[in-house]
Design a protein around this motif. Structure first.
Motif, PDB file in Angstrom:
ATOM      1  N   UNK A  63     -71.543   2.596 -86.717  1.00 51.75           N
ATOM      2  CA  UNK A  63     -72.774   1.997 -87.207  1.00 51.75           C
ATOM      3  C   UNK A  63     -73.720   2.665 -86.962  1.00 51.75           C
ATOM      4  N   UNK A  64     -74.651   2.829 -89.052  1.00 45.18           N
ATOM      5  CA  UNK A  64     -76.099   3.696 -88.881  1.00 45.18           C
ATOM      6  C   UNK A  64     -76.715   3.073 -88.960  1.00 45.18           C
ATOM      7  N   UNK A  65     -77.758   3.463 -87.959  1.00 43.58           N
ATOM      8  CA  UNK A  65     -78.996   2.671 -87.811  1.00 43.58           C
ATOM      9  C   UNK A  65     -80.347   3.464 -88.966  1.00 43.58           C
ATOM     10  N   UNK A  66     -81.600   2.691 -89.461  1.00 44.08           N
ATOM     11  CA  UNK A  66     -82.462   3.279 -90.779  1.00 44.08           C
ATOM     12  C   UNK A  66     -83.589   3.079 -89.522  1.00 44.08           C
ATOM     13  N   UNK A  67     -84.232   3.469 -89.087  1.00 41.63           N
ATOM     14  CA  UNK A  67     -85.508   2.956 -88.204  1.00 41.63           C
ATOM     15  C   UNK A  67     -86.994   3.442 -89.750  1.00 41.63           C
ATOM     16  N   UNK A  68     -87.347   2.162 -89.608  1.00 39.81           N
ATOM     17  CA  UNK A  68     -88.326   2.760 -90.258  1.00 39.81           C
ATOM     18  C   UNK A  68     -89.994   3.866 -89.759  1.00 39.81           C
ATOM     19  N   UNK A  69     -90.651   3.916 -90.583  1.00 31.43           N
ATOM     20  CA  UNK A  69     -91.935   4.559 -90.379  1.00 31.43           C
ATOM     21  C   UNK A  69     -93.115   3.597 -89.884  1.00 31.43           C
ATOM     22  N   UNK A  70     -93.307   4.509 -88.006  1.00 33.84           N
ATOM     23  CA  UNK A  70     -93.841   3.494 -87.312  1.00 33.84           C
ATOM     24  C   UNK A  70     -95.032   2.904 -88.887  1.00 33.84           C
ATOM     25  N   UNK A  71     -96.193   3.458 -89.297  1.00 28.38           N
ATOM     26  CA  UNK A  71     -97.172   2.770 -90.333  1.00 28.38           C
ATOM     27  C   UNK A  71     -96.613   1.165 -90.578  1.00 28.38           C
ATOM     28  N   UNK A  72     -95.478   2.430 -91.177  1.00 26.83           N
ATOM     29  CA  UNK A  72     -94.689   0.606 -92.121  1.00 26.83           C
ATOM     30  C   UNK A  72     -94.363  -0.466 -91.690  1.00 26.83           C
ATOM     31  N   UNK A  81     -82.727  -6.065 -90.518  1.00 25.46           N
ATOM     32  CA  UNK A  81     -81.325  -6.195 -91.360  1.00 25.46           C
ATOM     33  C   UNK A  81     -79.880  -5.580 -91.194  1.00 25.46           C
ATOM     34  N   UNK A  82     -79.082  -6.158 -90.673  1.00 28.76           N
ATOM     35  CA  UNK A  82     -77.618  -5.762 -90.414  1.00 28.76           C
ATOM     36  C   UNK A  82     -76.917  -6.255 -91.909  1.00 28.76           C
ATOM     37  N   UNK A  83     -76.358  -5.490 -92.401  1.00 27.65           N
ATOM     38  CA  UNK A  83     -75.866  -5.335 -93.781  1.00 27.65           C
ATOM     39  C   UNK A  83     -74.580  -4.798 -93.544  1.00 27.65           C
ATOM     40  N   UNK A 108     -83.197  -1.006 -90.515  1.00 24.87           N
ATOM     41  CA  UNK A 108     -81.801  -1.287 -91.023  1.00 24.87           C
ATOM     42  C   UNK A 108     -80.586  -0.905 -90.008  1.00 24.87           C
ATOM     43  N   UNK A 109     -79.468  -1.778 -89.844  1.00 24.94           N
ATOM     44  CA  UNK A 109     -77.887  -1.901 -89.293  1.00 24.94           C
ATOM     45  C   UNK A 109     -77.473  -2.242 -89.915  1.00 24.94           C
ATOM     46  N   UNK A 110     -76.167  -0.841 -90.096  1.00 24.98           N
ATOM     47  CA  UNK A 110     -75.213  -0.213 -91.392  1.00 24.98           C
ATOM     48  C   UNK A 110     -74.093  -0.549 -90.660  1.00 24.98           C
ATOM     49  N   UNK A 111     -72.759  -1.360 -90.747  1.00 24.75           N
ATOM     50  CA  UNK A 111     -71.099  -1.404 -90.020  1.00 24.75           C
ATOM     51  C   UNK A 111     -70.015  -0.826 -90.864  1.00 24.75           C
TER      52      UNK A 111
END
Length: 354
Positions: A63-72, A81-83, A108-111
């Motif tokens: 699994x790979x996880x993309x964390x958004x910038x806190x401000x955004x 969003x699970x892709x 974002x979570x990708x598996x």
């Protein structure tokens, strides 16, 4: 059977699986894989970008996880969003969408599905869409234990989302705010002729699994097939995956994903794809924002399957992409990103109104 007929049967069978390996360039990979020791499961402490989620039967899922910038992220509702990728692909099929989704403030979570990409392999009996549904439930529970979730599935990934809804209607009802189904189907794939015509399509269904089994046992057949050359490989990947010309780099990128998938995994998944019938499951998505994306030149999952989904999912938005094929996230990445972002906006508004 003559060697020539055996190669023809092999080519047809693998094409039916969507692998398009009649050119046989995967031979050296298969031979090397059998000569060296199996690679260990991905160690999350050694991976900079990913982590491992252990499925209910012990299979490690990458699994790979993309964390958004806190401000955004603060402008969003904390949606993840699970892709979920499709058959013989990996999480890399979403490489052109991940940045846009993250930049818009979503997590974002990708598996990688079992047997694909960096994930581990299970018993062949575990290669079912039902098991993929259980795997996705585990991924959500371990990576996103709380907060709203939007589900996005391409091809077999969309079918896995249907299995998830079938098994965990509670999770869908309480946490899922949107579902996007791209180039996928709720059933009837056993009638697909892959753009080959009815007669040849029937031959594909009959020979496909056995041809793939022979390929896994006899990598030497691929050595002979390799003499056909990369031009045939490119033509087959092009025809089965895309509706029109794509850059050579895109063609090679997709081919690398396909040829990295072990032949026995490809063969083991074929029956569950043909048996997939989950029209009745779609009711679990009632009242949830739904997007359907489908290309008019999809030869693996024809446009009629997307239209059928739109009929069954009342209120769903159907986006028909003219002259596009099966792998929309790579063929028309800007359109897919744009439609997904608009879908996520609608999903959050709809959830806020409920």
């Amino acid at each position: 059977m003559s060697s020539r007929r055996g190669l023809v049967g092999l080519g047809i069978g693998v094409a039916a699986a969507g692998a398009a390996t009649a050119a046989g360039i995967a031979t050296d990979r298969i031979v090397r894989a059998r000569r060296r020791k199996p690679e260990p499961p991905v160690d999350p402490q050694l991976e900079q970008d990913g982590q491992v989620v252990v499925a209910d039967d012990g299979v490690p899922l990458y699994v790979e996880i993309d964390e958004p910038d806190d401000a955004v992220a603060g402008t969003r509702g904390g949606t993840t969003v699970l892709l979920v990728h499709g058959y013989t692909h990996t999480h890399a099929v979403w490489s052109r969408q991940r940045g846009a989704i993250r930049s818009a403030g979503y997590r974002v979570v990708c598996v990688d599905l079992r047997g694909h990409g960096r994930s581990g392999e299970g018993d062949d009996a575990s290669y079912t869409i039902a098991q993929l549904g259980r795997d996705l439930a585990t991924v959500i529970e371990q990576t996103t234990p709380e907060g709203p979730v939007a589900l996005v599935g391409h091809s077999m990934g969309g079918m896995a989302l249907m299995a998830l809804a079938e098994q965990r209607p509670d999770l869908v009802r309480t946490r899922v705010i949107g579902v996007a189904l791209i180039s996928t189907s709720a059933g009837g794939l056993s009638d697909v002729n892959f753009g080959l015509g009815r007669k040849l399509g029937t031959v594909v269904h009959r020979l496909g699994p056995s041809a793939i089994e022979r390929a896994d046992r006899r990598p030497d057949l691929f050595n002979t097939a390799r003499t056909v050359g990369r031009n045939v490989e490119s033509a087959l990947v092009q025809r089965l995956s895309f509706g029109g010309p794509v850059p050579r780099s895109v063609l090679r990128e997709l081919a690398e994903m396909i040829f990295a998938t072990r032949m026995h995994v490809i063969g083991a998944f074929m029956p569950t794809l043909m048996e997939h019938e989950r029209e009745g499951t779609l009711a679990a998505f009632d009242g949830i924002e739904t997007l359907i994306l489908h290309g008019t030149r999809d030869r693996l999952t024809p446009i009629t399957h997307g239209q059928r989904l739109a009929e069954l999912l009342q209120g769903a938005e159907l986006v028909v992409v003219k002259r596009a094929g099966h792998v929309l996230p790579m063929e028309d990445p800007e359109l897919v990103s744009r439609e997904l972002l608009a879908f996520l906006e609608r999903a959050e508004r709809s959830a806020a109104d409920r």
